[in-house]
Scaffold this active site. Structure first.
Site, PDB file in Angstrom:
ATOM      1  N   GLU A   6       0.803  -1.173   0.044  1.00 57.81           N
ATOM      2  CA  GLU A   6      -0.137   0.169  -0.010  1.00 57.81           C
ATOM      3  C   GLU A   6       0.875   1.298   0.007  1.00 57.81           C
ATOM      4  O   GLU A   6       0.301   2.415  -0.685  1.00 57.81           O
ATOM      5  CB  GLU A   6      -0.862   0.163   1.395  1.00 57.81           C
ATOM      6  CG  GLU A   6      -1.892  -0.949   1.292  1.00 57.81           C
ATOM      7  CD  GLU A   6      -1.438  -1.927   2.316  1.00 57.81           C
ATOM      8  OE1 GLU A   6      -2.216  -2.577   3.044  1.00 57.81           O
ATOM      9  OE2 GLU A   6      -0.240  -2.329   2.258  1.00 57.81           O
ATOM     10  N   ASP A  77      -1.972  -5.189   3.655  1.00 59.85           N
ATOM     11  CA  ASP A  77      -1.985  -5.511   4.923  1.00 59.85           C
ATOM     12  C   ASP A  77      -2.749  -6.666   5.421  1.00 59.85           C
ATOM     13  O   ASP A  77      -3.838  -6.935   4.390  1.00 59.85           O
ATOM     14  CB  ASP A  77      -2.596  -4.144   5.974  1.00 59.85           C
ATOM     15  CG  ASP A  77      -1.688  -3.174   5.929  1.00 59.85           C
ATOM     16  OD1 ASP A  77      -0.369  -3.453   5.725  1.00 59.85           O
ATOM     17  OD2 ASP A  77      -1.919  -2.050   6.416  1.00 59.85           O
ATOM     18  N   ASP A  79      -5.545  -7.501   6.931  1.00 59.27           N
ATOM     19  CA  ASP A  79      -6.984  -7.401   7.638  1.00 59.27           C
ATOM     20  C   ASP A  79      -7.803  -6.741   6.579  1.00 59.27           C
ATOM     21  O   ASP A  79      -7.529  -6.920   5.192  1.00 59.27           O
ATOM     22  CB  ASP A  79      -6.706  -5.755   8.467  1.00 59.27           C
ATOM     23  CG  ASP A  79      -6.278  -4.677   7.727  1.00 59.27           C
ATOM     24  OD1 ASP A  79      -6.130  -4.508   6.681  1.00 59.27           O
ATOM     25  OD2 ASP A  79      -5.947  -3.830   8.475  1.00 59.27           O
ATOM     26  N   TYR A 299       2.234  -5.623  13.259  1.00 63.67           N
ATOM     27  CA  TYR A 299       1.044  -4.960  12.643  1.00 63.67           C
ATOM     28  C   TYR A 299       0.242  -4.308  13.893  1.00 63.67           C
ATOM     29  O   TYR A 299       0.059  -4.691  14.901  1.00 63.67           O
ATOM     30  CB  TYR A 299       0.451  -5.801  11.914  1.00 63.67           C
ATOM     31  CG  TYR A 299      -0.642  -5.131  11.126  1.00 63.67           C
ATOM     32  CD1 TYR A 299      -0.505  -3.999  10.192  1.00 63.67           C
ATOM     33  CD2 TYR A 299      -2.099  -5.434  11.109  1.00 63.67           C
ATOM     34  CE1 TYR A 299      -1.313  -3.333   9.330  1.00 63.67           C
ATOM     35  CE2 TYR A 299      -3.107  -4.721  10.323  1.00 63.67           C
ATOM     36  CZ  TYR A 299      -2.687  -3.750   9.716  1.00 63.67           C
ATOM     37  OH  TYR A 299      -3.619  -3.060   8.890  1.00 63.67           O
ATOM     38  N   ARG A 301      -2.719  -2.907  13.909  1.00 66.53           N
ATOM     39  CA  ARG A 301      -4.244  -2.876  13.976  1.00 66.53           C
ATOM     40  C   ARG A 301      -4.549  -4.112  14.206  1.00 66.53           C
ATOM     41  O   ARG A 301      -4.766  -4.952  13.213  1.00 66.53           O
ATOM     42  CB  ARG A 301      -5.062  -2.114  12.668  1.00 66.53           C
ATOM     43  CG  ARG A 301      -4.679  -0.590  12.560  1.00 66.53           C
ATOM     44  CD  ARG A 301      -5.315  -0.360  11.062  1.00 66.53           C
ATOM     45  NE  ARG A 301      -4.618  -0.265   9.863  1.00 66.53           N
ATOM     46  CZ  ARG A 301      -3.738   0.813   9.677  1.00 66.53           C
ATOM     47  NH1 ARG A 301      -3.686   1.986  10.371  1.00 66.53           N
ATOM     48  NH2 ARG A 301      -3.018   0.670   8.483  1.00 66.53           N
TER      49      ARG A 301
END
Length: 525
Positions: A6, A77, A79, A299, A301
């Site tokens: 990203e 990521d 998620d 990570y 989150r």
């Protein structure tokens, strides 16, 4: 081989690990989204979304590189948002030759973990993609259909920025409801009584609190009641009826998840949730060290307290070498994840290598990066350290139909507190004189104190994040933006460290409760 992530910072770190034969590019976040100028959701046709490409020049460049690549690794990521970005890349990069596309996931950006992810690619998780799509469509429906009505009804379109949001409106309701509780609260007077006592042998003084009156918790509402009670007690004998000594232990708290990191950074470092996540992102994506660019934390989150077996083993070896075997927890300590819908594929937030101490990396970090890294490192190290041990002495003293109690705790072994400083116990450091049951004590004086019941406290940013997590509102990835959005929109203002709703916030919630009650229900998020 093409790898797509990203962000440019993440691309630089992965590029260094993978070297020749790989090209690492950034998608700059989402490559597709709902259109900015219209609803983009076909309500009459099963809420079908219409996605548009955000940056055609960037997508053209990615397509050109994808055409030349034998294998395309989607390394976004781990998620829901990351999975949706990976799926969109798969869709827009001419996915007819599906065999070339590989999904790789990882929770930390270190060379070992990245090479392992490349060697063990997975497939796209379409359930995660659909979950992200559903949230995005609901966000758009609430934002595009309710916000214009809210704006026109409240302000005659003077405030163009007025908006409602699927999650932000519920968070605002919590703050407004709490403010109304405070406004309606009626304070009541109450009194506490302590007796300063002295033992006969050593002439040492200590204070004991009135714990029971006629076998029940004392309820003293007026000065007159207190004075009558104390007058009756002045001539009574104060006798030690119970002496207890026990060892107590204190266990270290679990490693950080997103919400607890934001709460600790807010209360200890005075960092807003938004700033905390910016700094954590930088530490995750990589920092230039002597040995090159390295990701310093996992990570950020996450709602899982899970820690990999490798990280636990490295930590336990570090504790033994650095502090001695007596500071190591006898057994590997693990923590249960409290969040009902936690994504257990994730780990807790921890250093990628515990050997990178805060002192070792300090020269390479900004002041705030260092403070946050130190907070994360200390919390993680404490998780496998021995418990702190206390010797607690508790005394009960009787006089007529009153029972007074006192306690004091002394640290016998600091354990994990050597690394992680926590708030002291209420009676920590208070030392009671050696007393025996049946011993009579001398009354020095009474210490009555007037109090008034307090209304519930206003939310701080950290307190609001905690409430959102406990009520299942939002996700780790959204806590920080929820808080910053309602502040930026003018619905709440910060008064010192607490959040107070503005008149605009009150009116907005009243409007939504009346006309769109579902939009401010906790379950709707």
């Amino acid at each position: 081989k093409l790898v797509i992530v990203e962000s440019p910072a993440k691309a630089r770190t992965l590029g260094r690990y993978l070297g020749r034969g790989y090209k690492v590019l950034s998608s700059m976040g989402h490559v597709r989204d709902l259109p900015e100028t219209r609803l983009g959701v076909d309500i009459e046709n099963g809420f079908k979304p219409h996605f548009v490409i955000k940056d055609r020049r960037l997508v053209r460049k990615l397509r050109e590189e994808a055409e030349k690549a034998r294998v395309i690794y989607l390394a976004t990521d781990n998620d829901r948002e990351g999975e949706a970005i990976a799926y969109d890349l798969f869709e827009v990069l001419n996915h007819r030759d599906e065999g070339r596309f590989k999904r790789i996931v990882f929770n930390e950006i270190t060379k070992r973990v990245i090479l392992k992810a490349i060697a063990e690619p997975t497939g796209l998780d379409l359930a995660r993609v659909e979950a992200q799509r559903a949230r995005r469509i609901l966000d758009r429906l609430v934002g595009y259909l309710i916000s214009p009505l809210l704006s026109k009804s409240l302000s005659g379109s003077i405030y163009e920025g007025l908006s409602a949001g699927r999650v932000q409106s519920v968070a605002l309701r919590l703050i407004v409801d709490r403010e109304r509780e405070i406004q309606e609260f009626k304070s009541e007077e109450y009194w506490t009584v302590e007796a300063e006592l002295q033992d006969g042998k050593n002439k040492k003084r200590f204070q004991a609190e009135l714990a029971k009156l006629k076998g029940k918790k004392p309820r003293l509402s007026t000065r007159e009641e207190v004075e009558r009670l104390l007058e009756a007690l002045r001539e009574e004998e104060f006798t030690v009826t119970k002496v207890e000594e026990e060892e107590q232990s204190r266990t270290p708290p679990p490693p950080f998840i997103t919400s607890t990191l934001q709460q600790a950074a807010s209360s200890q470092l005075r960092l807003s949730p938004k700033r905390t996540m910016e700094l954590a992102q930088q530490l995750y994506e990589g920092v230039e060290l002597d040995e090159g660019r390295e990701g310093l934390i996992t990570y950020m989150r996450t709602d899982s307290t899970r820690v990999s077996a490798e990280a636990q083993a490295e930590l336990r070896e570090f504790i033994k070498a650095e502090f001695g075997k007596q500071y190591l927890s006898p057994k590997v300590r693990s923590y249960r994840t409290k969040a009902k819908k936690a994504q257990e594929a994730h780990e807790a937030i921890r250093p990628t290598s515990v050997k990178r101490t805060p002192a070792a990396v300090k020269p390479f970090l900004t002041r705030d990066q260092y403070r946050l890294y130190k907070l994360i490192w200390e919390r993680f190290v404490a998780t496998q350290m021995a418990e702190a041990r206390y010797l607690r002495r508790k005394v009960e003293v009787s006089a007529k139909d009153c029972l007074f109690s006192a306690s004091g705790s002394i640290i016998e072994f600091e354990g994990f507190l050597k690394v992680l400083k926590l708030k002291p116990l209420k009676d920590e450091g208070l030392e009671l004189p050696p007393l025996e049951e049946g011993e009579r004590l001398e009354l020095v004086e009474f210490l009555p104190e007037q109090h008034f019941t307090e209304p519930p406290a206003r939310y701080t940013e950290a307190g609001l994040v905690k409430a959102l997590e406990e009520k299942g509102i939002g996700r780790p990835s959204t806590y920080a933006t929820i808080v910053s959005t309602i502040e930026e929109r003018g619905y709440v203002r910060k008064a010192g460290r607490v959040l107070q709703p503005t008149l605009l916030g009150f009116v907005a919630i009243d409007f939504l409760k009346r006309y769109f009650p579902l939009a401010v229900e906790e379950g709707f998020t």
